[in-house]
Design a protein around this motif. Structure first.
Motif, mmCIF file in Angstrom:
data_model
loop_
_atom_site.group_PDB
_atom_site.id
_atom_site.type_symbol
_atom_site.label_atom_id
_atom_site.label_comp_id
_atom_site.label_asym_id
_atom_site.label_seq_id
_atom_site.Cartn_x
_atom_site.Cartn_y
_atom_site.Cartn_z
ATOM 1 N N SER A 52 -0.412 -2.751 -12.575
ATOM 2 C CA SER A 52 -0.860 -1.564 -11.848
ATOM 3 C C SER A 52 -1.724 -1.994 -10.681
ATOM 4 C CB SER A 52 -1.622 -0.607 -12.778
ATOM 5 O OG SER A 52 -2.702 -1.252 -13.408
ATOM 6 N N GLY A 53 -1.954 -1.073 -9.772
ATOM 7 C CA GLY A 53 -2.791 -1.364 -8.620
ATOM 8 C C GLY A 53 -4.236 -1.585 -9.027
ATOM 9 N N PRO A 54 -5.031 -2.216 -8.164
ATOM 10 C CA PRO A 54 -6.391 -2.608 -8.537
ATOM 11 C C PRO A 54 -7.324 -1.436 -8.825
ATOM 12 C CG PRO A 54 -6.047 -2.901 -6.189
ATOM 13 C CD PRO A 54 -4.700 -2.607 -6.780
ATOM 14 N N ASN A 55 -7.039 -0.279 -8.258
ATOM 15 C CA ASN A 55 -7.906 0.882 -8.474
ATOM 16 C C ASN A 55 -7.211 2.014 -9.221
ATOM 17 O OD1 ASN A 55 -10.149 -0.238 -6.959
ATOM 18 N ND2 ASN A 55 -8.897 0.086 -5.142
ATOM 19 N N ASP A 56 -6.027 1.731 -9.766
ATOM 20 C CA ASP A 56 -5.323 2.748 -10.538
ATOM 21 C C ASP A 56 -6.054 3.004 -11.859
ATOM 22 O OD1 ASP A 56 -3.431 2.817 -8.554
ATOM 23 O OD2 ASP A 56 -1.905 1.701 -9.665
ATOM 24 N N LYS A 57 -5.851 4.200 -12.395
ATOM 25 C CA LYS A 57 -6.479 4.532 -13.671
ATOM 26 C C LYS A 57 -5.853 3.719 -14.797
ATOM 27 C CE LYS A 57 -7.964 9.230 -12.573
ATOM 28 N NZ LYS A 57 -7.878 10.664 -12.957
ATOM 29 N N VAL A 58 -6.688 3.338 -15.750
ATOM 30 C CA VAL A 58 -6.235 2.615 -16.936
ATOM 31 C C VAL A 58 -6.082 3.624 -18.075
ATOM 32 C CG1 VAL A 58 -6.911 0.924 -18.696
ATOM 33 C CG2 VAL A 58 -7.282 0.434 -16.268
ATOM 34 N N VAL B 93 0.213 -3.193 -6.624
ATOM 35 C CA VAL B 93 0.333 -4.619 -6.965
ATOM 36 C C VAL B 93 0.822 -5.335 -5.706
ATOM 37 C CG1 VAL B 93 1.473 -6.304 -8.452
ATOM 38 C CG2 VAL B 93 0.886 -4.040 -9.353
ATOM 39 N N PRO B 94 0.161 -6.414 -5.267
ATOM 40 C CA PRO B 94 0.519 -7.012 -3.972
ATOM 41 C C PRO B 94 1.839 -7.768 -3.932
ATOM 42 C CG PRO B 94 -1.275 -8.219 -5.006
ATOM 43 C CD PRO B 94 -1.036 -7.012 -5.852
ATOM 44 N N LEU B 95 2.553 -7.820 -5.032
ATOM 45 C CA LEU B 95 3.848 -8.491 -5.086
ATOM 46 C C LEU B 95 4.833 -7.605 -5.823
ATOM 47 C CD1 LEU B 95 5.654 -11.038 -4.755
ATOM 48 C CD2 LEU B 95 4.706 -11.843 -6.921
ATOM 49 N N ALA B 96 5.998 -7.370 -5.225
ATOM 50 C CA ALA B 96 7.020 -6.538 -5.859
ATOM 51 C C ALA B 96 7.899 -7.368 -6.789
ATOM 52 C CB ALA B 96 7.884 -5.885 -4.785
ATOM 53 N N TYR C 179 0.831 -1.199 0.000
ATOM 54 C CA TYR C 179 0.000 0.000 0.000
ATOM 55 C C TYR C 179 0.867 1.251 0.000
ATOM 56 C CZ TYR C 179 1.163 0.439 4.954
ATOM 57 O OH TYR C 179 1.843 0.591 6.145
ATOM 58 N N GLY C 180 0.279 2.347 -0.471
ATOM 59 C CA GLY C 180 0.994 3.614 -0.504
ATOM 60 C C GLY C 180 1.133 4.145 -1.919
ATOM 61 N N ALA C 181 1.812 5.264 -2.048
ATOM 62 C CA ALA C 181 1.995 5.908 -3.348
ATOM 63 C C ALA C 181 2.765 4.994 -4.306
ATOM 64 C CB ALA C 181 2.732 7.235 -3.167
ATOM 65 N N LYS C 182 2.498 5.143 -5.573
ATOM 66 C CA LYS C 182 3.155 4.316 -6.577
ATOM 67 C C LYS C 182 4.668 4.474 -6.505
ATOM 68 C CE LYS C 182 2.642 2.899 -11.385
ATOM 69 N NZ LYS C 182 1.899 3.110 -12.645
ATOM 70 N N GLY C 183 5.361 3.342 -6.428
ATOM 71 C CA GLY C 183 6.816 3.361 -6.316
ATOM 72 C C GLY C 183 7.314 3.473 -4.893
ATOM 73 N N LYS C 184 6.396 3.706 -3.950
ATOM 74 C CA LYS C 184 6.772 3.839 -2.538
ATOM 75 C C LYS C 184 5.903 2.947 -1.652
ATOM 76 C CE LYS C 184 8.406 8.599 -3.082
ATOM 77 N NZ LYS C 184 8.275 10.003 -2.616
ATOM 78 N N GLU C 185 5.427 1.843 -2.216
ATOM 79 C CA GLU C 185 4.531 0.963 -1.477
ATOM 80 C C GLU C 185 5.230 0.311 -0.284
ATOM 81 O OE1 GLU C 185 3.059 0.873 -5.802
ATOM 82 O OE2 GLU C 185 5.002 0.806 -4.785
ATOM 83 N N LYS C 186 4.459 0.057 0.746
ATOM 84 C CA LYS C 186 4.935 -0.633 1.948
ATOM 85 C C LYS C 186 4.182 -1.953 2.074
ATOM 86 C CE LYS C 186 5.484 1.881 5.672
ATOM 87 N NZ LYS C 186 5.179 2.815 6.789
ATOM 88 N N GLY D 60 7.758 -3.419 9.642
ATOM 89 C CA GLY D 60 8.676 -3.709 10.742
ATOM 90 C C GLY D 60 9.130 -5.157 10.763
ATOM 91 N N VAL D 61 8.516 -5.990 9.894
ATOM 92 C CA VAL D 61 8.833 -7.422 9.837
ATOM 93 C C VAL D 61 9.578 -7.763 8.551
ATOM 94 C CG1 VAL D 61 7.863 -9.758 9.901
ATOM 95 C CG2 VAL D 61 6.756 -7.915 11.197
ATOM 96 N N VAL D 62 9.079 -7.249 7.416
ATOM 97 C CA VAL D 62 9.715 -7.470 6.115
ATOM 98 C C VAL D 62 9.791 -6.130 5.387
ATOM 99 C CG1 VAL D 62 8.994 -9.881 5.879
ATOM 100 C CG2 VAL D 62 7.506 -8.065 5.008
ATOM 101 N N SER D 63 10.781 -6.001 4.520
ATOM 102 C CA SER D 63 10.948 -4.734 3.804
ATOM 103 C C SER D 63 9.956 -4.582 2.663
ATOM 104 C CB SER D 63 12.380 -4.608 3.273
ATOM 105 O OG SER D 63 12.667 -5.677 2.378
ATOM 106 N N ASP D 64 9.489 -5.716 2.112
ATOM 107 C CA ASP D 64 8.522 -5.679 1.009
ATOM 108 C C ASP D 64 7.965 -7.086 0.810
ATOM 109 O OD1 ASP D 64 6.998 -4.685 -1.077
ATOM 110 O OD2 ASP D 64 8.687 -3.816 -2.166
ATOM 111 N N ILE D 65 6.924 -7.204 0.010
ATOM 112 C CA ILE D 65 6.387 -8.518 -0.361
ATOM 113 C C ILE D 65 7.067 -8.912 -1.672
ATOM 114 C CG2 ILE D 65 4.344 -9.902 -0.847
ATOM 115 C CD1 ILE D 65 4.342 -8.704 1.952
#
Length: 205
Positions: A106-112, A65-68, A6-13, A28-33
């Motif tokens: 792209s994210g699920p609700n991002d503009k196409v 996107v839920p996977l980096a 989640y978060g801004a594009k390119g800066k997801e946590k 605090g557990v993992v740096s990314d998915i």
């Protein structure tokens, strides 16, 4: 588990959705998915976390996107018999395989963004199988052992580009933003039989 980014594009946590449907911060557990977090051992470790100890995320942040660092965005065409019938095409004896470019993610609700001159842009709800470990020459009976989880995908296509201009399907399938994914990656322990899922897609309500 329902894993998210989640978060801004390119800066997801990294985050997860708890049993009450609330977004929790996993940074605090993992740096990314990433693929490293999708091995059986890594997922088992995440599953042991007491979710109530993770910080709640306030507001309604954007889901990415839920996977980096997706390595391959591989798709199967005419994979539903009713869709083949709708398209007036026979069910193929061999799978129709095409790739969607990583820039289509792209994210699920991002503009196409429709390509210039688009006349026949289309949409399809799909179930994505997220492969959690390297797989080559895997037998049919062992295939699901390599799946870490599932995501929803909107397989957007420009049908004129894809079907009426010859060549490959890729030019109508891989345009930028043509692969919204998410909002979350659901691990296999939550879905006993992926063949028995109901899926639907609404456009503008």
């Amino acid at each position: 588990m329902k894993l998210v980014r989640y978060g801004a594009k390119g800066k997801e946590k990294p985050g997860l959705i708890d049993k009450e449907g609330k977004l929790r911060d996993l940074s605090g557990v993992v740096s990314d998915i990433t693929t490293e977090q999708l091995s059986s051992a890594a997922l088992a470790k995440l599953a042991k976390i007491k979710t109530s100890t993770l910080p709640l995320v306030k507001g309604k942040p954007r889901y990415g996107v839920p996977l980096a660092n997706v390595g391959k965005f591989l798709a199967i065409g005419l994979n539903y018999s009713d869709h083949a019938a709708e398209a007036g095409m026979p069910c193929p004896k061999e799978p129709i395989i095409f790739f969607k470019a990583d820039t289509s993610l792209s994210g699920p609700n991002d503009k196409v963004m429709l390509p210039k001159g688009s006349k026949k842009s289309d949409w399809e709800v799909e179930l994505a199988f997220v492969i959690g470990k390297k797989a080559r020459y895997v037998s049919k009976k062992d295939a699901l052992k390599y799946v870490a989880g599932y995501c929803l995908v909107n397989d957007i296509s420009e049908r004129e580009y894809q079907l009426e201009r010859g060549g490959t399907w890729d030019k109508g399938k891989g345009c930028d933003t043509f692969g919204p994914v998410g909002p979350w990656l659901v691990t296999t322990d939550e879905i006993k039989d992926p063949q028995k899922l109901d899926m639907w897609l609404d456009v503008n309500g």
